[in-house]
Design a protein around this motif. Structure first.
Motif, PDB file in Angstrom:
ATOM      1  N   ARG A  53     -30.479 111.434  38.041  1.00 57.34           N
ATOM      2  CA  ARG A  53     -31.790 111.011  38.537  1.00 57.34           C
ATOM      3  C   ARG A  53     -32.234 109.670  37.967  1.00 57.34           C
ATOM      4  NH1 ARG A  53     -35.771 115.689  35.881  1.00 57.34           N
ATOM      5  NH2 ARG A  53     -36.161 114.630  33.908  1.00 57.34           N
ATOM      6  N   ALA A  55     -33.914 108.550  35.406  1.00 54.94           N
ATOM      7  CA  ALA A  55     -35.310 108.429  34.987  1.00 54.94           C
ATOM      8  C   ALA A  55     -35.420 109.009  33.590  1.00 54.94           C
ATOM      9  CB  ALA A  55     -36.234 109.187  35.944  1.00 54.94           C
ATOM     10  N   ARG A  88     -40.161 110.564  42.073  1.00 53.35           N
ATOM     11  CA  ARG A  88     -39.543 109.619  41.138  1.00 53.35           C
ATOM     12  C   ARG A  88     -38.210 110.114  40.608  1.00 53.35           C
ATOM     13  NH1 ARG A  88     -44.232 110.279  38.119  1.00 53.35           N
ATOM     14  NH2 ARG A  88     -43.046 110.278  36.170  1.00 53.35           N
ATOM     15  N   ALA A  89     -38.089 111.425  40.445  1.00 53.31           N
ATOM     16  CA  ALA A  89     -36.880 111.972  39.823  1.00 53.31           C
ATOM     17  C   ALA A  89     -36.705 113.413  40.274  1.00 53.31           C
ATOM     18  CB  ALA A  89     -36.995 111.909  38.304  1.00 53.31           C
TER      19      ALA A  89
END
Length: 247
Positions: A53, A55, A88-89
């Motif tokens: 991911r 992040a 975002r992730a």
């Protein structure tokens, strides 16, 4: 779109397969269970997901604080915050705990770098307040419960989310036993809920259309021979997300 949590993952390869299939959450069981992860398993899974991911791990989840929103808006606001984090992730890593002290839960969550804590052992309000990460609180639905019984046990201002699972004398989850979805349907009309208990690739679409949950959670329903089956994981996610497009 209904979110999906694949729980009881014990190795990095399965975690990545679930992520590639579109899982929004993966669940690592720290409570005593045949699905309990070892420290090394946990490290390998979290590292694999963190690499995928790209992040920060754990992800900083920012939801409403007590008093910032009304009681009615508490759970929808947290659902929105979690969905923003997922944008975002993805997936988020959920640690599943039961029958531990709050200090143990906090220490393990910190060391393991998980994003969310799921409490499955009937922990009281003071325990939930003591947890430093956002909490998904499990409500076990007992035979004879009605929707009013369940909503009385859902307390705004504490947990970030609510998971409904089947009460069982011998286990705190992962039993593969469903409860009456009409109860969940009524509760889900009032709060964003995560539906668990006896879900499979064959019935999850009906569950989504009936209950309209915020998310669904599966463990034994995507296993073959008590081991996670990547094809069943893919089929479950396809069915759940496909059905949510129809409601």
């Amino acid at each position: 779109m209904t979110l999906v949590k694949i729980c009881g993952i014990r190795d990095a390869a399965t975690a990545l397969a679930a992520a590639d299939a579109g899982a929004d959450f993966i669940g690592l069981v720290f409570a005593e269970s045949r699905r309990q992860v070892t420290p090394q398993d946990c490290h390998d899974i979290v590292e694999a997901i963190a690499g995928r991911r790209r992040a920060e791990t754990p992800l900083a989840l920012s939801g409403p604080a007590l008093g910032e929103v009304s009681a009615r808006s508490w759970f929808p606001a947290w659902a929105d915050a979690i969905e923003l984090a997922l944008a975002r992730a993805r997936p988020l890593v959920v640690g599943v705990f039961a029958r531990m002290s709050s200090g143990e839960v906090n220490d393990i969550a910190e060391a393991a770098r998980i994003d969310l804590v799921q409490l499955s052992g009937g922990e009281d309000d003071a325990f939930v307040r003591a947890i430093r990460r956002p909490v998904l609180r499990t409500i076990h639905v007992r035979e004879g419960d009605d929707p009013g019984d369940i909503t009385e046990r859902i307390v705004p201002g504490l947990a970030a989310g609510t998971l409904l699972d089947t009460a069982h004398d011998a286990a705190l989850g992962g039993t593969g036993v469903p409860f009456d979805w009409s109860i969940a349907e009524d509760v889900a009309a009032r709060f964003p809920v995560i539906l668990a208990g006896g879900l499979t690739p064959d019935n999850v679409a009906e569950a989504v259309r009936t209950v309209r949950p915020w998310a669904v959670d599966v463990s034994s329903g995507v296993e073959t021979g008590r081991v996670k089956d990547p094809e069943k994981i893919r089929a479950f996610i396809r069915a759940a997300k496909g059905a949510s497009r129809d409601v």
